[in-house]
Scaffold this motif. Structure first.
Motif, PDB file in Angstrom:
ATOM      1  N   TYR A 123     -15.815  -1.937  -3.986  1.00 22.30           N
ATOM      2  CA  TYR A 123     -16.858  -0.602  -3.597  1.00 22.30           C
ATOM      3  C   TYR A 123     -15.889  -0.016  -2.553  1.00 22.30           C
ATOM      4  O   TYR A 123     -16.861   0.705  -1.715  1.00 22.30           O
ATOM      5  CB  TYR A 123     -17.818  -1.477  -3.009  1.00 22.30           C
ATOM      6  CG  TYR A 123     -18.695  -2.161  -4.286  1.00 22.30           C
ATOM      7  CD1 TYR A 123     -19.230  -1.037  -5.522  1.00 22.30           C
ATOM      8  CD2 TYR A 123     -18.767  -3.944  -4.593  1.00 22.30           C
ATOM      9  CE1 TYR A 123     -20.426  -1.862  -6.480  1.00 22.30           C
ATOM     10  CE2 TYR A 123     -19.514  -3.765  -5.297  1.00 22.30           C
ATOM     11  CZ  TYR A 123     -20.112  -3.342  -6.983  1.00 22.30           C
ATOM     12  OH  TYR A 123     -20.981  -3.823  -7.707  1.00 22.30           O
ATOM     13  N   GLY A 124     -14.514  -0.375  -2.270  1.00 15.84           N
ATOM     14  CA  GLY A 124     -14.263   0.721  -1.500  1.00 15.84           C
ATOM     15  C   GLY A 124     -14.334   1.192  -0.152  1.00 15.84           C
ATOM     16  O   GLY A 124     -13.782   1.287   0.689  1.00 15.84           O
ATOM     17  N   ASP A 157       0.688  -1.406   0.070  1.00 16.60           N
ATOM     18  CA  ASP A 157       0.007  -0.197   0.203  1.00 16.60           C
ATOM     19  C   ASP A 157       0.851   1.528   0.363  1.00 16.60           C
ATOM     20  O   ASP A 157       0.644   2.119  -0.448  1.00 16.60           O
ATOM     21  CB  ASP A 157      -1.149   0.287   1.111  1.00 16.60           C
ATOM     22  CG  ASP A 157      -1.972  -0.968   0.784  1.00 16.60           C
ATOM     23  OD1 ASP A 157      -2.166  -1.731  -0.276  1.00 16.60           O
ATOM     24  OD2 ASP A 157      -2.865  -0.992   2.198  1.00 16.60           O
ATOM     25  N   GLU A 205      -8.958  -1.945   1.390  1.00  9.45           N
ATOM     26  CA  GLU A 205      -7.134  -1.548  -0.098  1.00  9.45           C
ATOM     27  C   GLU A 205      -6.974  -2.992  -0.185  1.00  9.45           C
ATOM     28  O   GLU A 205      -7.315  -4.309   0.159  1.00  9.45           O
ATOM     29  CB  GLU A 205      -6.746  -0.670   1.030  1.00  9.45           C
ATOM     30  CG  GLU A 205      -7.072   1.013   1.011  1.00  9.45           C
ATOM     31  CD  GLU A 205      -5.375   1.610   2.047  1.00  9.45           C
ATOM     32  OE1 GLU A 205      -4.847   0.962   2.517  1.00  9.45           O
ATOM     33  OE2 GLU A 205      -5.770   2.378   1.671  1.00  9.45           O
TER      34      GLU A 205
END
Length: 609
Positions: free
Chosen positions: A299-300, A76, A303
């Protein structure tokens, strides 16, 4: 493993065997008893245990931190931002963590193995020492093989628990707790979705517990039966071969061996049921992760790095659960073994030693039986209110048919048993009020079937008095006439006699037992058919030695041979636990009673030979 075929029908001999060994006991899992077992770790709670726990915590922390670094930092941050410098540091950092994990695991394994071996040593030493102090009644009702199983096999079965099980249990609990906390922090929704199958799995596994535990308890019992037969078969090999019963014995062993095989098969089968449930749960969890995790990414909700961390931890999540299931099976095995171990440890001697009991320091050897009654079993009385008065230095003989109570009187003098009624006293002291060690150190017993230990002849004679010098051992052997045959052996007194003195004849073993008794220098000497295994030539030597052996000592002689008892100060004739008549040889012969008949029948037997 091939199944044993053609199992023979259990004979009445086999049925009798089953009723004389351990029986299954159906009890719930006893955590109190398990804590009692863990008490043996206490002596090492400040040495090996803390080091092993610290090493385990370091290793577990590394395993929990690395997936987070890979998912949340490497993916990330570093890869997402194309930060090669950070990525390089992360690779080096992860390499260092794995090195730390490697070192921690080495130390953990080393320390838990040392801890486990010490604990097993302590338990076995404790159990053996305790068993040695138990009364003869304990050994009357148990075979040597079943006792051997508890001291060896049952304690050995605890080895895995103490060398790996306990630390692995802590490690798995910490790992599982850490994973759950981390997953809940990262994504509570996805974490709860994955773990929804846990209640079902725990419900099913709980249903198996009692069944599995009972099965492993049965394994321990079948092993005890197998060991008992092996011990009996080896000890009685001469009788087996004498009657050509090898085939019968093999069939008998086949039956016991198959029962042992079946108990292991059933227990293993039931224990193996747990792992498929874990694998099924893992499969369901993976499907949920992919399906619901992909939905949250699209859909967020999370992560990609969080999804990777979940993927790492999902494999790690079911691994400790699977091991905890195996650990539970291990606990069940340990529980059944510990029940049997503590059953012996909780056994108290029937003949109890008083803490403030009287200690003999200068025993005279005056023995008194005051209306003594004794029973080995409630419905079988061995002695009926016997009264005897044996003076210091007196030699008395006990004669009578088998089962008349002669050996029982000898056993009561040594306080191997306590009388059911009445009192046995020495020098005016009730034996119930006397310290056992101080009593038995003043008494030597020579049996017909004397026991010779593995080791040298010197060590066997010295068993009577461990601090005796070599010269004292040699002197004792010469007095009883054992020196003559010992000198003919290749290594003399350093000759290894093997188990039970197998290289020696019955007469030679008996001579060693005389030397052992003489070296102990007892105040009371008990000869229980001690010359029965000695030939006529050796008996002549023994008669000379007995004069020196008995001098100044109170002696109780149990014998059938007239030559052994006719010089006794007083002879007691017993029948069915009662004294029929008593007096010296001449007095009893003149009465033409039971003693006269015994002597007469002995002479008739000699004439017929």
């Amino acid at each position: 493993m091939a199944k044993v075929k053609n199992k023979p029908a259990k004979s009445r001999h086999l049925k009798r065997f089953y009723y004389t060994v351990d029986q299954a006991v159906d009890k719930p899992f006893n955590w109190k008893q398990m804590w009692r077992l863990l008490e043996y770790i206490k002596p090492y709670s400040k040495t090996y245990l803390p080091g092993a726990i610290i090493a385990m915590l370091i290793s577990t922390a590394v395993r929990l931190v690395v997936p987070i670094i890979i998912g949340k930092v490497a993916l990330d941050v570093a890869i997402y931002n194309k930060d090669t410098t950070l990525l390089t540091y992360l690779v080096l950092g992860i390499g260092f963590l794995y090195l730390l994990n490697y070192i921690s695991n080495i130390l953990r394994i080393k320390w838990v193995n040392i801890l486990g071996q010490n604990v097993i040593y302590d338990i076995r030493q404790h159990l053996f020492s305790h068993v040695q102090r138990l009364s003869h009644r304990f050994f009357d009702s148990r075979s040597a093989g079943s006792i051997l199983v508890r001291i060896m096999n049952d304690i050995t079965s605890l080895q895995e628990l103490f060398t790996n099980g306990i630390i692995n249990l802590l490690m798995d609990v910490v790992t599982l707790t850490g994973i759950i906390v981390i997953l809940l922090v990262l994504s509570p929704k996805l974490a709860l979705a994955i773990m929804v199958v846990l209640p079902i799995m725990f419900y099913i596994s709980t249903k198996l517990r009692r069944n599995i535990r009972r099965s492993w308890q049965n394994v321990r019992i079948q092993q005890s039966r197998l060991n008992s037969h092996l011990n009996e078969g080896i000890q009685g090999i001469r009788i087996t071969q004498s009657f050509s019963q090898e085939q019968e014995n093999a069939e008998y062993f086949n039956g016991v061996n198959e029962d042992n095989f079946e108990s292991w098969r059933i227990a293993s089968k039931k224990s193996a049921l747990f792992r498929p449930f874990v694998e099924m749960s893992n499969a369901i969890g993976t499907i949920i992760l992919i399906t619901y995790g992909a939905y949250l990414i699209l859909y967020g909700g999370i992560e990609i790095g969080t999804f990777v961390v979940f993927a790492f931890f999902l494999g790690m999540f079911w691994e400790p659960i699977s091991r905890l299931g195996q650990m539970y099976n291990q606990l069940l095995m340990a529980m059944s073994a510990s029940e049997r171990i503590f059953e012996f440890l909780d056994e108290q001697p029937n003949v109890k030693d008083k803490e403030d009991g009287f200690e003999f320091t200068d025993m005279k050897g005056e023995i008194e039986f005051d209306r003594v009654q004794f029973s080995y079993e409630e419905d079988r009385i061995a002695l009926h209110e016997i009264s005897l008065d044996i003076k210091q230095g007196q030699t008395i003989a006990l004669v009578g048919h088998t089962g008349s109570g002669k050996s029982t009187i000898a056993n009561l003098i040594s306080r191997f048993y306590d009388p059911t009624k009445g009192t046995v006293s020495i020098d005016g002291h009730n034996l119930r009020d006397v310290k056992l060690d101080s009593l038995r150190q003043q008494i030597s017993v020579v049996l017909q079937d004397t026991f010779i230990f593995s080791g040298t002849i010197m060590e066997n004679i010295r068993f009577g008095r461990p601090n005796a010098t070599d010269d004292e051992v040699l002197k004792a052997a010469k007095v009883v006439g054992a020196d003559e045959f010992i000198s003919r052996l290749a290594n003399g007194y350093n000759t290894e006699v093997e188990e039970r003195g197998n290289i020696l004849s019955a007469g030679e073993r008996q001579l060693l037992s005389f030397a052992r008794a003489l070296l102990a220098d007892p105040r009371i000497l008990i000869l229980d058919e001690a010359t029965a295994s000695i030939d006529t030539e050796t008996e002549v030597k023994i008669q000379t030695a007995l004069g020196k052996l008995l001098k100044g000592r109170t002696a109780i002689i149990i014998a059938h041979r007239l030559s052994t008892i006719r010089e006794a100060d007083e002879i007691f004739v017993l029948q069915h636990g009662k004294v029929l008549e008593h007096g010296n040889h001449q007095q009893l012969m003149s009465q033409h009673g039971e003693y006269f008949d015994l002597v007469k029948s002995q002479f008739q037997m000699l004439d017929a030979m």
